[in-house]
Scaffold this motif. Structure first.
Motif, PDB file in Angstrom:
ATOM      1  N   TYR A 186       0.665  -1.144  -0.132  1.00 34.95           N
ATOM      2  CA  TYR A 186      -0.098  -0.014   0.026  1.00 34.95           C
ATOM      3  C   TYR A 186       1.068   1.189  -0.124  1.00 34.95           C
ATOM      4  N   LEU A 187       1.808   1.360   0.818  1.00 41.14           N
ATOM      5  CA  LEU A 187       2.701   2.334   0.941  1.00 41.14           C
ATOM      6  C   LEU A 187       3.556   2.608  -0.455  1.00 41.14           C
ATOM      7  N   ALA A 188       3.981   1.566  -0.819  1.00 40.10           N
ATOM      8  CA  ALA A 188       4.794   1.668  -2.237  1.00 40.10           C
ATOM      9  C   ALA A 188       4.279   2.079  -3.136  1.00 40.10           C
ATOM     10  N   THR A 189       2.830   1.651  -3.319  1.00 40.53           N
ATOM     11  CA  THR A 189       2.111   2.054  -4.607  1.00 40.53           C
ATOM     12  C   THR A 189       1.121   3.315  -4.516  1.00 40.53           C
ATOM     13  N   GLY A 190       1.423   3.770  -3.444  1.00 39.21           N
ATOM     14  CA  GLY A 190       0.732   5.183  -3.002  1.00 39.21           C
ATOM     15  C   GLY A 190      -0.947   5.201  -2.796  1.00 39.21           C
ATOM     16  N   LEU A 191      -1.186   4.185  -2.077  1.00 35.09           N
ATOM     17  CA  LEU A 191      -2.580   3.878  -1.838  1.00 35.09           C
ATOM     18  C   LEU A 191      -2.706   4.544  -0.472  1.00 35.09           C
ATOM     19  N   VAL A 192      -1.409   4.644   0.280  1.00 36.59           N
ATOM     20  CA  VAL A 192      -1.919   5.510   1.641  1.00 36.59           C
ATOM     21  C   VAL A 192      -1.518   6.756   1.275  1.00 36.59           C
ATOM     22  N   LYS A 193      -2.525   7.742   1.325  1.00 35.52           N
ATOM     23  CA  LYS A 193      -2.602   9.182   1.171  1.00 35.52           C
ATOM     24  C   LYS A 193      -2.307  10.142   2.301  1.00 35.52           C
ATOM     25  N   PRO A 194      -1.635  10.997   2.018  1.00 37.24           N
ATOM     26  CA  PRO A 194      -1.499  11.921   3.331  1.00 37.24           C
ATOM     27  C   PRO A 194      -2.555  12.042   4.100  1.00 37.24           C
ATOM     28  N   THR A 195      -3.943  12.135   3.521  1.00 36.07           N
ATOM     29  CA  THR A 195      -5.223  12.542   4.380  1.00 36.07           C
ATOM     30  C   THR A 195      -5.441  11.233   5.173  1.00 36.07           C
ATOM     31  N   MET A 196      -4.921  10.213   4.907  1.00 34.40           N
ATOM     32  CA  MET A 196      -5.284   9.146   5.826  1.00 34.40           C
ATOM     33  C   MET A 196      -4.487   9.190   7.102  1.00 34.40           C
ATOM     34  N   TRP A 197      -3.387   9.749   7.483  1.00 32.28           N
ATOM     35  CA  TRP A 197      -2.578   9.916   8.569  1.00 32.28           C
ATOM     36  C   TRP A 197      -3.294  10.217   9.980  1.00 32.28           C
ATOM     37  N   PRO A 198      -4.162  11.323   9.899  1.00 35.17           N
ATOM     38  CA  PRO A 198      -5.006  11.457  10.917  1.00 35.17           C
ATOM     39  C   PRO A 198      -5.897  10.482  11.456  1.00 35.17           C
ATOM     40  N   TRP A 199      -6.358   9.624  10.469  1.00 33.22           N
ATOM     41  CA  TRP A 199      -7.276   8.528  10.839  1.00 33.22           C
ATOM     42  C   TRP A 199      -6.239   7.347  11.556  1.00 33.22           C
ATOM     43  N   PHE A 200      -5.011   7.319  11.210  1.00 38.70           N
ATOM     44  CA  PHE A 200      -4.343   6.218  11.671  1.00 38.70           C
ATOM     45  C   PHE A 200      -3.885   6.687  12.956  1.00 38.70           C
ATOM     46  N   ALA A 201      -3.819   7.977  13.421  1.00 39.44           N
ATOM     47  CA  ALA A 201      -3.933   8.607  14.776  1.00 39.44           C
ATOM     48  C   ALA A 201      -5.243   8.309  15.663  1.00 39.44           C
ATOM     49  N   VAL A 202      -6.217   7.846  15.249  1.00 36.26           N
ATOM     50  CA  VAL A 202      -7.416   7.566  15.768  1.00 36.26           C
ATOM     51  C   VAL A 202      -7.374   6.026  15.990  1.00 36.26           C
ATOM     52  N   VAL A 203      -7.152   5.248  15.105  1.00 30.32           N
ATOM     53  CA  VAL A 203      -7.091   3.983  15.174  1.00 30.32           C
ATOM     54  C   VAL A 203      -6.216   3.472  16.284  1.00 30.32           C
ATOM     55  N   LEU A 204      -4.923   3.864  15.967  1.00 26.58           N
ATOM     56  CA  LEU A 204      -3.669   3.451  16.800  1.00 26.58           C
ATOM     57  C   LEU A 204      -3.934   3.389  18.394  1.00 26.58           C
TER      58      LEU A 204
END
Length: 252
Positions: A186-204
């Motif tokens: 996902y990271l290598a192919t660009g499927l992880v967008k910068p706009t998704m990082w705040p959601w990571f901060a919610v899930v973690l």
């Protein structure tokens, strides 16, 4: 704010179930997230949450490593991941919810009835390894789609009659391998967008304590009874997803 709370709640419940059973983060989380998130975002968060939970569980619930049993699953899974990653960006939301609903409605009752299903005895020869590898391919594909890598392999291990602890070892290590490769892809192919990082901060932070608590429960309480409750709830979640998506697909 309401969406963030739903995502956090889904992550917490899924984290506890994963800590308890060694799998099912994606299925539990998606039963919450499919209602409020786009499928691509939900898939990436599912893989991220599943991987994080597996890492915690791997250090908390240590089991004997069964490489000979595990190898066909991992080899097959590595073949299936690229197919799932390719399909994931093209998912339609309604079809995604419909497919997930079908999966829950068909798979969860099968697992509830698995104690009465006949065991598939293939021994330990080439046929058994090939069958395990096919289960791994499908698991890898589903992992690439959205973190569901343990779904079919878990059912397959149950049908094969694996010991409970052997099954957890296989599924836990298979999931950890598949999710690591999927997230890297996902990271290598660009499927992880910068706009998704705040959601990571919610899930973690939402999954850290529930996963650990789930592993504690696994060690001290009957897993079978709780699994029955969780699978029953997931079956109803699947029915709800079908009810929301089927009219749009077939009657719009």
């Amino acid at each position: 704010m309401e969406v963030f709370l739903i995502v956090a709640l889904g992550a917490a419940v899924a984290g506890f179930v994963q800590g308890l059973s060694g799998f099912a983060f994606g299925m539990v989380a998606m039963s919450f997230w499919a209602w409020v998130l786009e499928p691509q975002l939900a898939a990436v968060l599912s893989v991220f949450g599943s991987l994080t939970g597996q890492v915690i569980a791997a250090f908390t619930v240590r089991r004997e490593f069964h490489w000979k049993t595990l190898a066909p699953f991992i080899i097959g899974g590595l073949m299936g991941i690229p197919m799932g990653v390719y399909v994931m960006p093209h998912l339609n939301m309604d079809w995604f919810k419909f497919g997930l609903g079908c999966l829950l409605v068909l798979w969860c009752p099968a697992m509830l009835l698995s104690a009465r299903l006949p065991r598939i005895t293939l021994g330990g020869g080439l046929l058994a390894r090939l069958a395990d590898g096919v289960a791994g391919v499908i698991g890898g594909f589903m992992g690439g789609v959205g973190g569901f890598s343990g779904t079919l392999p878990t059912l397959w291990c149950t049908l094969r009659g694996f010991d409970r602890h052997v099954q957890r070892t296989v599924i836990q290590n298979f999931n950890l391998s598949m999710l690591s490769v999927t997230m890297a892809t996902y990271l290598a192919t660009g499927l992880v967008k910068p706009t998704m990082w705040p959601w990571f901060a919610v899930v973690l932070p939402s999954i850290l304590v529930p996963v650990f608590f789930g592993t504690r429960v696994y060690k001290g309480v009957s897993d079978a009874r709780f699994r029955q409750i969780v699978l029953s709830l997931l079956t109803f979640s699947g029915l709800a997803l079908l009810a929301s998506s089927a009219p749009k697909i077939f009657f719009s």
